[in-house]
Design an enzyme around this catalytic site. Sequence first.
Site, PDB file in Angstrom:
ATOM      1  N   GLU A 207       0.821  -1.213   0.000  1.00  0.00           N
ATOM      2  CA  GLU A 207       0.000   0.000   0.000  1.00  0.00           C
ATOM      3  C   GLU A 207       0.857   1.267   0.000  1.00  0.00           C
ATOM      4  O   GLU A 207       0.376   2.351  -0.309  1.00  0.00           O
ATOM      5  CB  GLU A 207      -0.965   0.007   1.188  1.00  0.00           C
ATOM      6  CG  GLU A 207      -0.288   0.156   2.538  1.00  0.00           C
ATOM      7  CD  GLU A 207      -1.265  -0.001   3.699  1.00  0.00           C
ATOM      8  OE1 GLU A 207      -2.434  -0.333   3.479  1.00  0.00           O
ATOM      9  OE2 GLU A 207      -0.829   0.207   4.844  1.00  0.00           O
ATOM     10  N   SER A 208       2.135   1.126   0.327  1.00  0.00           N
ATOM     11  CA  SER A 208       3.035   2.265   0.281  1.00  0.00           C
ATOM     12  C   SER A 208       3.237   2.777  -1.146  1.00  0.00           C
ATOM     13  O   SER A 208       3.766   3.865  -1.338  1.00  0.00           O
ATOM     14  CB  SER A 208       4.386   1.878   0.891  1.00  0.00           C
ATOM     15  OG  SER A 208       4.886   0.706   0.283  1.00  0.00           O
TER      16      SER A 208
END
Lengths: 306, 255
Positions: B51-52
Amino acid sequence: MAEDKVATMRDAVAELVRDGDTLAIEGFTHLISFAAGHEVIRQRRRDLTLCRLTPDVVYDQMIGAGVARKLVFSWMGNPGVGSLHAIRRRVEHHDPAPLELEEYSHFGMVGRYAAGAANLPFWPLRSYFETDLPKVNPNIRPVTSPFGGEPVFAVPPLRPDVAVVHAQRADAAGNTQIWGLTGCQKEAAFAASRVIVVVEELVASEVVRADPNRTLIPGIKVDAVVVCPRGAHPSYAQGYYDRDNRFYLEWDRISRDPEALGGWLDEWVHGTATHQEYVDKLGAERWAELTPAPALSGSVDYGDYR
Amino acid sequence: MSRWSKSEMLVVAGARALEGRRVCFVGIGLPNIAVALAQRTVAPDIELIYESGVYGARPARLPLSIGDPCLVTGATAAMSMVELFSHYLQGGLVDVGFLGAAQLDRYGNINTTVIGDYERPKVRLPGSGGACEIAINAREVFVLMRQSARSFVERIDFRTSPGNLGGAALRAAQGWQGLGPSVVVTDLGRYGFDPDTGEMVLLAVHPGAEVEDAKAATGWDLKVADDLQVTPDPTDTELRLIREELDPDGVYVKG
């Protein structure tokens, strides 16, 4: 000749961050400006509303130091380690005072910045259905599509008074280049009224212009450029230094104990006049451990069209 | 005394469940090591999304956090988080989303927000992060967690991420892109979901664990599959990869 916006951290924070401001020091794990957070603590700002997807250790330090009255966030933890204990004390025990929370999911937070950057009244997303988040945050609202009535949720724009972005490099006019994880820094900067860029290196405008695809924020959005090498420690700067996971692990012990936290702030923040002193205090050996071997990108040809 | 720890068994069973899956949204902690093991065993072509803002990560070391620099170096793509959540997740590219849970109910609804009252919680947990939208938009959701009567509960204190809501029909009626939770792996066994009721069913117990152990560590009347299996022992290869390559310091698989 472009305007020279280079400033010291002390002057940039003194001039651009005011008591009661909504402040976003963004950067998802990568490029978190701890140096700016520490300067806000040194200058004893008060009543800030702090915004970040992941408050991270930087906001645990700032909230532990008493600069904030409110936190806007989407994931509150010490990544890979556990809890942020100074924030938890405020929330669970109101110790030493309550902390107002406004809570979203990651997509909601990045959507809020995107709506702020694009000057839109809301950001629609397929999230929050059948959960308790809208019940505890009235800013998360169900809406229906004007094209067929499909339900989605909406979140309002987030327009910080000040955004702080740490970057690998910028020129003196504030044209800012980042590589690696870019998180939501572009959206946060475009959404904010005032922007401080903190860089590892100040470069000539020609360096920026040689690779325009790497520019995340144009100088026209930037108020101050602070040159502060290693200013993201214990976070990292891709290609410059590694994440100091040892510090993140140590912080768990420090922040559990209010006295230890106070002692840490006295020694490492109030006890250092500038970030350079903090960097020197960490010692050459620690920095050597954190320096990666190079992994260069290939270069591309933009072409010369004279 | 078995030759492996409970956490190692959990990671091995989680990795095996990824066989045949292509694009996997990876969370922090145990999922991190389970997908790394799957990439080296049952699912060599798996694409890892973080998700980064990373797609197609090939981490050269085991990352402590999901924003580690090793996820970017050598990855297929790095992008902004708006793009990650909008185009990749909401756009429908994710086959499996991995979630953890502090509390889970029989329908796979997840709490990662608070224990106790929201306004004055007994324990303030991290909150959603990307979990809420993953639970709604990833084709399937896998949950990896340590099981106890405190984590497998009759009623969760806060619904952070929706599972099968109050039953399979209710979930299906939402019309979401994601089909909901399909696999739960704990230190005691592996669970699936009854397609008619949407309720969790114990499909396999890990070697050394009994059905009674799983029932004792569940806060509701646990359903057990008629053809209950026993999870095959971790292989020497799986254990060697975990111990020598993936987690030599035992950061994830201590207990």
